[in-house]
Write a protein that holds these residues in place. Structure first.
Motif, PDB file in Angstrom:
ATOM      1  N   UNK A  93      12.514  20.435 -22.955  1.00  0.00           N
ATOM      2  CA  UNK A  93      12.364  20.913 -24.326  1.00  0.00           C
ATOM      3  C   UNK A  93      13.548  21.827 -24.603  1.00  0.00           C
ATOM      4  N   UNK A  94      14.242  21.583 -25.715  1.00  0.00           N
ATOM      5  CA  UNK A  94      15.357  22.440 -26.124  1.00  0.00           C
ATOM      6  C   UNK A  94      15.126  22.891 -27.560  1.00  0.00           C
ATOM      7  N   UNK A  95      15.534  24.131 -27.856  1.00  0.00           N
ATOM      8  CA  UNK A  95      15.350  24.678 -29.194  1.00  0.00           C
ATOM      9  C   UNK A  95      16.274  25.867 -29.392  1.00  0.00           C
ATOM     10  N   UNK A  96      16.380  26.312 -30.636  1.00  0.00           N
ATOM     11  CA  UNK A  96      17.167  27.498 -30.977  1.00  0.00           C
ATOM     12  C   UNK A  96      16.310  28.457 -31.777  1.00  0.00           C
ATOM     13  N   UNK A  97      16.404  29.759 -31.498  1.00  0.00           N
ATOM     14  CA  UNK A  97      15.751  30.725 -32.373  1.00  0.00           C
ATOM     15  C   UNK A  97      16.334  30.597 -33.790  1.00  0.00           C
ATOM     16  N   UNK A  98      15.552  30.938 -34.799  1.00  0.00           N
ATOM     17  CA  UNK A  98      15.999  30.781 -36.182  1.00  0.00           C
ATOM     18  C   UNK A  98      17.329  31.467 -36.468  1.00  0.00           C
ATOM     19  N   UNK A  99      17.553  32.629 -35.871  1.00  0.00           N
ATOM     20  CA  UNK A  99      18.746  33.417 -36.201  1.00  0.00           C
ATOM     21  C   UNK A  99      19.712  33.536 -35.032  1.00  0.00           C
ATOM     22  N   UNK A 100      19.857  32.448 -34.282  1.00  0.00           N
ATOM     23  CA  UNK A 100      20.758  32.451 -33.139  1.00  0.00           C
ATOM     24  C   UNK A 100      21.285  31.039 -32.910  1.00  0.00           C
ATOM     25  N   UNK A 101      22.489  30.957 -32.379  1.00  0.00           N
ATOM     26  CA  UNK A 101      23.042  29.654 -32.015  1.00  0.00           C
ATOM     27  C   UNK A 101      22.768  29.325 -30.552  1.00  0.00           C
ATOM     28  N   UNK A 102      22.180  30.280 -29.826  1.00  0.00           N
ATOM     29  CA  UNK A 102      21.871  30.049 -28.413  1.00  0.00           C
ATOM     30  C   UNK A 102      20.800  28.973 -28.288  1.00  0.00           C
ATOM     31  N   UNK A 103      21.023  28.041 -27.387  1.00  0.00           N
ATOM     32  CA  UNK A 103      20.077  26.953 -27.133  1.00  0.00           C
ATOM     33  C   UNK A 103      19.208  27.354 -25.939  1.00  0.00           C
ATOM     34  N   UNK A 104      17.888  27.311 -26.102  1.00  0.00           N
ATOM     35  CA  UNK A 104      16.961  27.642 -25.027  1.00  0.00           C
ATOM     36  C   UNK A 104      16.363  26.358 -24.480  1.00  0.00           C
ATOM     37  N   UNK A 105      15.884  26.433 -23.221  1.00  0.00           N
ATOM     38  CA  UNK A 105      15.345  25.251 -22.538  1.00  0.00           C
ATOM     39  C   UNK A 105      14.053  25.586 -21.824  1.00  0.00           C
ATOM     40  N   UNK A 106      13.157  24.624 -21.810  1.00  0.00           N
ATOM     41  CA  UNK A 106      11.944  24.679 -20.998  1.00  0.00           C
ATOM     42  C   UNK A 106      11.907  23.370 -20.229  1.00  0.00           C
ATOM     43  N   UNK A 107      11.889  23.465 -18.905  1.00  0.00           N
ATOM     44  CA  UNK A 107      11.928  22.269 -18.071  1.00  0.00           C
ATOM     45  C   UNK A 107      10.617  22.096 -17.325  1.00  0.00           C
ATOM     46  N   UNK A 108      10.207  20.838 -17.192  1.00  0.00           N
ATOM     47  CA  UNK A 108       8.984  20.537 -16.478  1.00  0.00           C
ATOM     48  C   UNK A 108       8.941  19.085 -16.047  1.00  0.00           C
ATOM     49  N   UNK A 109       7.823  18.719 -15.463  1.00  0.00           N
ATOM     50  CA  UNK A 109       7.592  17.347 -14.994  1.00  0.00           C
ATOM     51  C   UNK A 109       6.233  16.901 -15.524  1.00  0.00           C
ATOM     52  N   UNK A 110       6.176  15.684 -16.060  1.00  0.00           N
ATOM     53  CA  UNK A 110       4.948  15.097 -16.584  1.00  0.00           C
ATOM     54  C   UNK A 110       4.462  14.014 -15.629  1.00  0.00           C
ATOM     55  N   UNK A 111       3.264  14.201 -15.098  1.00  0.00           N
ATOM     56  CA  UNK A 111       2.652  13.219 -14.200  1.00  0.00           C
ATOM     57  C   UNK A 111       1.544  12.513 -14.960  1.00  0.00           C
ATOM     58  N   UNK A 112       1.548  11.175 -14.953  1.00  0.00           N
ATOM     59  CA  UNK A 112       0.517  10.463 -15.722  1.00  0.00           C
ATOM     60  C   UNK A 112      -0.886  10.717 -15.190  1.00  0.00           C
ATOM     61  N   UNK A 113      -1.846  10.739 -16.122  1.00  0.00           N
ATOM     62  CA  UNK A 113      -3.243  10.894 -15.742  1.00  0.00           C
ATOM     63  C   UNK A 113      -3.713   9.689 -14.941  1.00  0.00           C
ATOM     64  N   UNK A 114      -4.530   9.940 -13.951  1.00  0.00           N
ATOM     65  CA  UNK A 114      -4.987   8.855 -13.070  1.00  0.00           C
ATOM     66  C   UNK A 114      -6.037   7.977 -13.731  1.00  0.00           C
TER      67      UNK A 114
END
Length: 184
Positions: free
Chosen positions: A71-92
């Motif tokens: 997931x990548x995004x920017x705060x409304x009043x900043x050009x800095x790009x933030x990231x949230x990293x994870x792993x998605x495992x399918x439901x069994x």
């Protein structure tokens, strides 16, 4: 061989029971999820103070069903790009459901999410429902594959379908969907 393009809105209520599956819901293949998506509408409060939200799913080399989640995004009043990293495992037990686990310092965080609706109109779209976590309330997101998002008419149709989902918690969320700012 290319598969035929799907048309029409395809929705289901969230799956809660083991093995639950809506007879009418045709789940997307994992290949449909892969690539970058623009999160154009949401109920998640944190997106009100951020913009240019994207999610990129990439299959892991050792298991095509498990997705790297960026997931990548920017705060409304900043050009800095933030990231949230994870792993998605399918439901069994249920198709198009995933367990997310954060990476790095977010390793302690986890979430469950699922695809409630999807289609191939206007360059592909998807609706996801995520359960509440320690950090976020339950909610829904609308994704668009196309830069520029979906037409207002399609967003209205999708929102109406969410309102009609036979799950009170989810249908209620449709009234709180807001657009996310993007600098197209």
């Amino acid at each position: 061989m290319d598969r035929p393009k799907r048309t029409g809105l395809n929705f289901r209520p969230p799956s809660t029971a083991r093995g639950a599956r809506s007879a009418e819901f045709d789940p997307p293949h994992v290949s449909f999820l892969q690539g970058q998506w623009y999160v154009t509408h949401s109920t998640l409060p944190m997106w009100k103070s951020n913009r240019n939200v994207t999610i990129t799913y990439t299959s892991l080399d050792n298991n095509a069903e498990v997705l790297d989640d960026l997931v990548e995004y920017q705060p409304l009043h900043s050009d800095k790009r933030k990231r949230v990293e994870g792993v998605d495992t399918p439901g069994a037990d249920t198709v198009a459901t995933y367990s997310w686990r954060g990476r790095g310092w977010l390793r302690i965080a986890s979430s469950h999410w699922q695809v409630l609706g999807w289609g191939e109109e206007e360059g592909d779209w998807m609706v996801t429902y995520f359960q509440s976590t320690l950090f976020t309330p339950a909610g829904v997101d609308i994704y668009s594959r196309r830069k520029g998002g979906l037409s207002p008419e399609l967003v209205d149709q999708i929102t109406e379908e969410i309102r009609n989902i036979k799950d009170r918690k989810v249908s209620r969320l449709a009234w709180f969907i807001f657009p996310i700012l993007h600098n197209w």
